[in-house]
Design an enzyme around this catalytic site. Structure first.
Site, PDB file in Angstrom:
ATOM      1  N   GLU A 269       0.817  -1.214   0.000  1.00 23.14           N
ATOM      2  CA  GLU A 269       0.000   0.000   0.000  1.00 23.14           C
ATOM      3  C   GLU A 269       0.851   1.264   0.000  1.00 23.14           C
ATOM      4  O   GLU A 269       0.464   2.291  -0.565  1.00 23.14           O
ATOM      5  CB  GLU A 269      -0.959  -0.005   1.198  1.00 23.14           C
ATOM      6  CG  GLU A 269      -0.443   0.555   2.498  1.00 23.14           C
ATOM      7  CD  GLU A 269       0.672  -0.273   3.122  1.00 23.14           C
ATOM      8  OE1 GLU A 269       1.489   0.310   3.858  1.00 23.14           O
ATOM      9  OE2 GLU A 269       0.725  -1.488   2.882  1.00 23.14           O
ATOM     10  N   ASP A 270       2.017   1.211   0.627  1.00 25.20           N
ATOM     11  CA  ASP A 270       2.880   2.386   0.696  1.00 25.20           C
ATOM     12  C   ASP A 270       3.374   2.793  -0.687  1.00 25.20           C
ATOM     13  O   ASP A 270       3.387   3.969  -1.039  1.00 25.20           O
ATOM     14  CB  ASP A 270       4.059   2.143   1.640  1.00 25.20           C
ATOM     15  CG  ASP A 270       4.640   0.745   1.472  1.00 25.20           C
ATOM     16  OD1 ASP A 270       4.499   0.145   0.393  1.00 25.20           O
ATOM     17  OD2 ASP A 270       5.226   0.236   2.446  1.00 25.20           O
TER      18      ASP A 270
END
Length: 458
Positions: A269-270
């Protein structure tokens, strides 16, 4: 016959020339990363924001996702409480009330009563990513627009937040606004396990110099999620589609679900958040002069191999062409190309080229380590670190070959399938690929909770 010989000679000359160009290009990239480490990290000036009045600086909400007792947890979290910045709050997020991290958190809150710190218990199921689910409560209750998401296995210098806010508020040389500030991981191992030493050597040398070089060139988003600072108002405009927002409205956003919840469907997700801010909003990223000190815990060889396989498979399903190039950037494959090219073009000894290549590579990598650490490689870990460095170089190609054939990954003891757009889906009742090998299963730890993320390189 002479004509055929000339054709082959011309073809081999072309390949040798191409190989030499690639060899020199990679060395240029490595040296750029080494220079970037020296110029950015050997001096860390104090930010004026550290001593400014509370009302004179923007507020920051620090989000720390927690699960269990990570190695060095107390010290990691305490480094957040001791930030030299006049206006911040800390939101410590756990999924349930029985989490082992809670006693540590409560002790720190008691120790630092002057720091605004809150515990967020419970998770919101917005996707398959447990870190995002864990963070949702803190994300929604954060009092400030600027968010600093900091993994639980990371410790930071007291001046890190102030310098990161400085970087966030300073436009790039091209004049574009900075949407995200990140920090290069610097690993240190508290264990003498084989995997721990290899990962420590990898993150502090090869990974760091490539990460810094790519971010110096800055032609594409390349972000590690250990420590990221960004604005919630920006994140609420994007959804991970990576399609530019075409509207000319100042605060135009993507259709449908946006914000942190939109990224719960991704394993990395980062990386997707960073890419979304870059591509959807047309904004840029920056590094401050601090590192994210990543505590490498009790990592076996199996853990290390599994982690590398996991992120190669994620990258493969997001940037397939770039992933196929990766083996040609590894030192052993690169020196094979370079030494063969130099032999054909100039008659130089292959073995001489190989020896010079690896001697120079070790010097460069140790220089990167010195820049990030602020000191030379300590004698106490010298031989373990060097053994880890050698093992990393030898394992790079076999691990890549293992990873490229397959789409399933193991994360926190669960099996997932990586989809073509970087999303993942849970695969139930599947035996891990590693578990089919007795010698790897034997070294599987009973409790290993670290959540690791890596950049998806362009």
């Amino acid at each position: 016959m002479d004509h055929d010989f000339d054709d082959f000679h011309g073809f081999y000359l072309f390949l040798a020339s191409l190989g030499l160009i690639w060899f020199l290009a990679l060395w240029t990239l490595w040296l750029l990363g080494t220079w970037a480490a020296r110029s950015r990290y050997r001096l860390r000036p104090r930010s004026p924001l550290s001593s400014a009045a509370r009302t004179a600086v923007p507020g920051v909400s620090i989000l720390r996702p927690l699960k269990g007792l990570d190695t060095n947890l107390y010290e990691n979290l305490e480094s957040t409480f001791t930030q030299e910045y006049p206006n911040f709050e800390i939101l410590l997020c756990v999924a349930d009330e029985d989490d082992q991290a809670l006693p540590v958190v409560r002790e720190l809150i008691s120790k630092y009563p002057h720091v605004s710190a809150k515990i967020s218990i419970g998770e919101e199921d917005v996707g398959i990513n447990p870190k995002v689910n864990n963070l949702m409560g803190g994300y929604r209750s954060a009092a400030n627009d600027i968010l600093w998401v900091l993994d639980s296995n990371v410790t930071v210098h007291a001046g890190t937040l102030a310098r990161a806010v400085d970087a966030l508020q300073t436009p790039t040389k091209s004049g574009k606004r900075v949407a995200l500030v990140h920090h290069v991981p610097f690993a240190f191992s508290t264990e003498s396990r084989v995997g721990s030493r290899i990962d420590e050597a990898f993150l502090n040398t090869n990974h760091a110099k490539m990460y810094l070089a790519i971010n110096t060139i800055a032609i594409e988003s390349c972000v590690v999620g250990k420590s990221n600072l960004y604005r919630r108002s920006d994140l609420e405009r994007v959804n991970g589609s990576l399609k530019p927002i075409t509207s000319t409205e100042p605060n135009a956003k993507q259709d449908g679900l946006c914000g942190l919840a939109a990224f719960g469907r991704f394993l990395a997700e980062d990386n997707m958040i960073a890419s979304a801010l870059w591509h959807e909003l047309g904004l840029r990223h920056d590094l401050s002069c601090d590192v994210a000190r990543n505590v490498v815990g009790n990592m076996s060889l199996r853990d290390y191999v599994q982690r590398r396989v996991r992120w190669i498979r994620v990258r493969k399903n997001m940037v397939f062409a770039a992933t196929l190039v990766e083996p040609f950037t590894e030192s052993i494959v690169l020196v094979a190309i370079g030494s063969s090219s130099l032999k054909y073009l100039f008659g130089l000894s292959r073995w001489l080229c190989i020896v010079i290549h690896f001697c120079m590579l070790l010097i460069v990598d140790l220089d990167v380590y010195t820049s990030l650490a602020g000191h030379r490689l300590p004698q106490s870990i010298k031989w373990g670190f060097l053994a880890g460095w050698v093992a990393r170089e030898l394992l790079a190609l076999p691990i890549f070959i293992l990873a490229i054939f397959g789409n399933t990954v193991e994360w926190r003891g669960l099996e997932y399938e990586v989809l073509n757009n970087g999303e993942v889906k849970y695969v139930s009742n599947r035996q891990s690929f590693f578990d089919s090998f007795e010698f790897l299963r034997r070294y599987r730890p009973k409790k290993y909770q670290a959540v690791e993320t890596e950049p998806v390189l362009p």
